[in-house]
Design a protein around this motif. Structure first.
Motif, PDB file in Angstrom:
ATOM      1  N   PHE A  46       0.822  -1.209   0.000  1.00  0.00           N
ATOM      2  CA  PHE A  46       0.000   0.000   0.000  1.00  0.00           C
ATOM      3  C   PHE A  46       0.858   1.262   0.000  1.00  0.00           C
ATOM      4  N   PHE A  47       2.042   1.175   0.643  1.00  0.00           N
ATOM      5  CA  PHE A  47       2.953   2.322   0.594  1.00  0.00           C
ATOM      6  C   PHE A  47       3.371   2.601  -0.855  1.00  0.00           C
ATOM      7  N   GLU A  52       0.475   4.159  -2.720  1.00  0.00           N
ATOM      8  CA  GLU A  52       0.289   5.569  -2.361  1.00  0.00           C
ATOM      9  C   GLU A  52       1.396   6.444  -2.956  1.00  0.00           C
ATOM     10  N   ALA A  67       0.620   6.835  -6.621  1.00  0.00           N
ATOM     11  CA  ALA A  67      -0.577   7.674  -6.796  1.00  0.00           C
ATOM     12  C   ALA A  67      -0.281   9.128  -6.457  1.00  0.00           C
ATOM     13  N   ALA A  68       0.566   9.362  -5.433  1.00  0.00           N
ATOM     14  CA  ALA A  68       0.925  10.737  -5.059  1.00  0.00           C
ATOM     15  C   ALA A  68       1.747  11.398  -6.168  1.00  0.00           C
ATOM     16  N   ASP A 108      -0.583  12.292  -8.765  1.00  0.00           N
ATOM     17  CA  ASP A 108      -1.418  13.400  -8.311  1.00  0.00           C
ATOM     18  C   ASP A 108      -0.724  14.745  -8.518  1.00  0.00           C
ATOM     19  N   THR A 130      -1.807  18.121   0.290  1.00  0.00           N
ATOM     20  CA  THR A 130      -1.281  17.118   1.216  1.00  0.00           C
ATOM     21  C   THR A 130      -1.556  17.527   2.659  1.00  0.00           C
ATOM     22  N   ASN A 164      -5.162  16.919   3.331  1.00  0.00           N
ATOM     23  CA  ASN A 164      -5.446  15.493   3.538  1.00  0.00           C
ATOM     24  C   ASN A 164      -4.977  15.030   4.913  1.00  0.00           C
ATOM     25  N   ASN A 205      -6.780  13.075   8.010  1.00  0.00           N
ATOM     26  CA  ASN A 205      -6.368  11.701   8.319  1.00  0.00           C
ATOM     27  C   ASN A 205      -5.885  11.518   9.758  1.00  0.00           C
TER      28      ASN A 205
END
Length: 358
Positions: A45-46, A49, A52-53, A56, A317, A320, A324
């Motif tokens: 998942f890291f 992300e 994806a970052a 982004d 960021t 977000n 979070n």
């Protein structure tokens, strides 16, 4: 230059999804003694992300250069509409198609032990979609070289971080970051815990997922309606006005969690209960999107197009993170703040996990 970052990242994401489709079942465990490989899942998942970052940042920068300055506030509208569609396909639709009970009840004539789609199939399909759409972007979308800034954004990673720190040190940016990092503390418990508590009280998770289906048109229309207020010179006014209503909805969600076990019966939950939940979520979405689109529009408006990818993604960021970290803290605090009673075991307190199991 935005496309030269976007295309390779998208290809790597697509290939990574296809690879993960072959490994995900082993990583999640077989449920028969072998549990999930948490370390491998965390690393996976890291990487997701991270990719994806990176994507982004490229998309944020591209939006700032593609849209004119007077229309740059609409970047948040495009972002939120796209995320809504992605959330529906990746969460609501997947949970429904992966649920054996839902598929057997609504989509099949002959019951089967698993859903129509598995997580492995889902990852493979979207990995292939990533590869196809990226190829289309690479072939069909041309960047206007005449509008490319002559000055380089940065010369390397070190310069990029120096630039980030110089942006953060500006008094207005520093104050805004502090505000946005703490503004969502009051919503954290309602946003992070309500759905989990409803499932804990017996509401089927696939029913909650289905309640999100009528939310999708609302989530697509809302940013379009809100954008006429956030595309102006003062987009944060919408953020301020929505905040007290979202705080009040937190109290309403607390009442909903308290009320849920009182209306449960042997057959499940009555229809009027789901109507109340649906209306509660609809009101929550209005306040949530009002704040989300307003902040995104503000970030797009104040970002310098020359360093747009760096500037705008920094602000997004921080925004977000502001949502979070309070949610994470709220989830950590659920157990120590929950009052438990043991039925039929007067000597036990049920205060700890071990005591509750006994």
């Amino acid at each position: 230059r935005r496309k030269s970052w976007l295309v390779p990242t998208q290809y790597v994401l697509g290939l990574f999804m296809i690879y993960m489709s072959t490994q995900v079942d082993a990583l999640l465990g077989d449920g028969e003694g072998r549990g999930p490989d948490v370390v491998a899942l965390t690393v996976s998942f890291f990487l997701f992300e991270f990719l994806a970052a990176t994507q982004d940042i490229a998309v944020d920068g591209w939006a700032l250069t593609m849209l004119s300055r007077e229309n740059v506030g609409y970047a948040s509208t495009c972002n939120s509409v796209g995320q809504t569609a992605g959330y529906f396909l990746g969460n609501v639709l997947f949970l429904a198609l992966e649920s054996a009970s839902f598929c057997n009840k609504y989509l099949r004539f002959q019951p089967q032990p698993q859903g129509i789609v598995t997580l492995s199939d889902f990852l493979f399909f979207w990995g292939a979609v990533f590869l196809i759409t990226t190829t289309l972007v690479a072939l069909l979308k041309k960047e206007n070289k005449e509008l490319t800034p002559t000055k380089e954004e940065t010369k390397g990673i070190t310069d990029t971080y120096r630039l980030l720190f110089s942006i953060i040190k500006m008094p207005a940016v520093f104050t805004f970051c502090l505000l946005i990092l703490t503004a969502k503390v009051g919503f954290s418990a309602a946003d992070a815990v309500t759905g989990l508590k409803l499932v804990e009280e017996g509401v089927p998770k696939e029913h909650l997922a289905l309640l999100a289906v009528p939310m999708v048109p609302l989530q697509i229309i809302l940013p379009l309606l809100i954008s006429k207020y956030t595309a102006g010179p003062q987009p944060l006014n919408t953020f301020y006005k929505a905040m007290p209503f979202r705080l009040l909805l937190g109290l309403e969600f607390a009442f909903l969690v308290w009320w849920t076990p009182k209306v449960k019966h042997e057959g499940g939950f009555p229809v009027y209960y789901y109507v109340v939940v649906l209306l509660s979520y609809a009101l929550h979405q209005i306040t949530l999107y009002s704040m989300y689109v307003a902040v995104m529009a503000f970030n797009a408006k104040v970002s310098d197009p020359l360093i747009g990818g760096t500037y705008m993604t920094l602000l997004n960021t921080v925004s977000n993170l502001g949502g979070n970290w309070p949610s994470t803290v709220a989830l950590w605090l659920v157990d120590p703040l929950t009052v438990k009673e043991c039925a039929g075991a007067q000597e036990q307190t049920c205060a700890t996990t071990v005591a509750a199991e006994v």
